[in-house]
Design an enzyme around this catalytic site. Structure first.
Site, PDB file in Angstrom:
ATOM      1  N   GLU A 254     -26.154   9.385  15.342  1.00 57.09           N
ATOM      2  CA  GLU A 254     -25.347   8.865  16.436  1.00 57.09           C
ATOM      3  C   GLU A 254     -26.145   7.865  17.279  1.00 57.09           C
ATOM      4  O   GLU A 254     -27.377   7.798  17.189  1.00 57.09           O
ATOM      5  CB  GLU A 254     -24.881  10.024  17.325  1.00 57.09           C
ATOM      6  CG  GLU A 254     -24.050  11.079  16.607  1.00 57.09           C
ATOM      7  CD  GLU A 254     -22.618  10.640  16.349  1.00 57.09           C
ATOM      8  OE1 GLU A 254     -22.288   9.473  16.629  1.00 57.09           O
ATOM      9  OE2 GLU A 254     -21.828  11.472  15.872  1.00 57.09           O
TER      10      GLU A 254
ATOM     11  N   ASN B  54     -19.020   3.407  16.114  1.00 55.78           N
ATOM     12  CA  ASN B  54     -20.069   3.317  17.137  1.00 55.78           C
ATOM     13  C   ASN B  54     -21.419   2.946  16.520  1.00 55.78           C
ATOM     14  O   ASN B  54     -22.446   3.019  17.187  1.00 55.78           O
ATOM     15  CB  ASN B  54     -20.177   4.627  17.927  1.00 55.78           C
ATOM     16  CG  ASN B  54     -20.551   5.821  17.046  1.00 55.78           C
ATOM     17  OD1 ASN B  54     -20.762   5.678  15.841  1.00 55.78           O
ATOM     18  ND2 ASN B  54     -20.635   6.995  17.646  1.00 55.78           N
TER      19      ASN B  54
ATOM     20  N   ASP C 209     -25.171  14.136   4.357  1.00 56.84           N
ATOM     21  CA  ASP C 209     -24.980  15.079   5.452  1.00 56.84           C
ATOM     22  C   ASP C 209     -24.007  16.195   5.090  1.00 56.84           C
ATOM     23  O   ASP C 209     -23.356  16.160   4.049  1.00 56.84           O
ATOM     24  CB  ASP C 209     -24.476  14.338   6.707  1.00 56.84           C
ATOM     25  CG  ASP C 209     -23.423  13.273   6.387  1.00 56.84           C
ATOM     26  OD1 ASP C 209     -22.651  13.460   5.423  1.00 56.84           O
ATOM     27  OD2 ASP C 209     -23.382  12.254   7.086  1.00 56.84           O
TER      28      ASP C 209
END
Length: 246
Positions: A143, A136, A67
């Site tokens: 995400e 998370n 990324d």
């Protein structure tokens, strides 16, 4: 899935570096999928030490990073291109023309993603993908809630991810709100995946990711479906996992 439990971060980094070095030795022109962040730094430092000893040769290796922040120049100290140069590429004999990071300065989102997917395809895919694990459950910048079928795409970074990364910037306001990332589909197409985890703060998400239900709400949980995943962690990060499987 194979799990390697190391005593601490240093030893976990050494185990991960051993796996990477074996890949390079067995296939000198391999394609490494690389990650940024604090987790793989120890692994890269170990690879550099072995290179300096003459144990490793990266001259034929290609690398494809996960990324990059959108809108951040590769010369910016917070860019992932800068990170990779500083923490690995500048210290080994890899040809930088063979190292790829998404073009954060490409304003056309669709073009940036198409171009990166073509780079991955043109190199025959990734032989060995290195991953960290977000608190998370994110992998790359995928995400919670990310669709499993995506290749490279532009993602809106969650506040939790931006807050976690704010330590690298002068303030939270300076943390980019978007990034280009390899999608879950791209990651899952890697032939082998190594996940590196460290610290007690990761213990619960490790258990959720590798023992919980497979769900987009925990992106890393999809790794349970891959046929060649290696989880490398220290005792603190793997404690809840081992408590659950005993």
């Amino acid at each position: 899935m194979r799990v390697y439990c190391a005593a601490d971060y240093y030893h976990a980094s050494r185990v991960a570096a051993n796996i990477i070095s074996a890949q390079v030795i067995m296939k000198p022109d391999c394609v490494l999928g690389l990650a940024t962040g604090s987790t793989p730094i120890g692994t890269y430092e170990q690879l550099i030490r072995w290179y300096e000893k003459g144990d490793l040769d990266f001259s034929e290796v290609h690398s494809i990073n996960l990324d990059e922040y959108r809108g951040v120049s590769p010369k910016n100290e917070q860019s992932y291109r800068y990170f990779m140069n500083s923490h690995l590429f500048d210290a080994i004999n890899i040809d930088k023309k063979n190292t790829f990071v998404p073009d954060g300065m490409e304003q056309d989102k669709e073009k940036a993603c198409r171009d990166y997917d073509e780079i991955i395809r043109s190199h025959g895919g990734v032989d060995l993908q290195i991953l960290g694990l977000g608190h998370n459950g994110h992998i790359g910048f995928n995400e919670p809630g990310s669709a499993f079928g995506k290749e490279t795409y532009c993602v809106q970074l969650s506040e939790s991810t931006r807050t976690a990364n704010a330590r690298f910037f002068a303030s939270l306001d300076e943390v980019p709100k978007e990034a280009y990332t390899m999608g879950i589909k791209s990651i899952m197409q890697a032939k082998k995946i190594v996940v590196i985890v460290s610290g007690e703060s990761k213990r619960e998400i490790v258990k959720r990711a590798f023992l919980g239900p497979i769900t987009p709400e925990v992106p890393a949980s999809v790794l349970q479906l891959h046929n060649d995943v290696i989880l490398v962690g220290d005792e603190a990060a793997l404690s809840a996992y081992y408590e659950a499987v005993r």
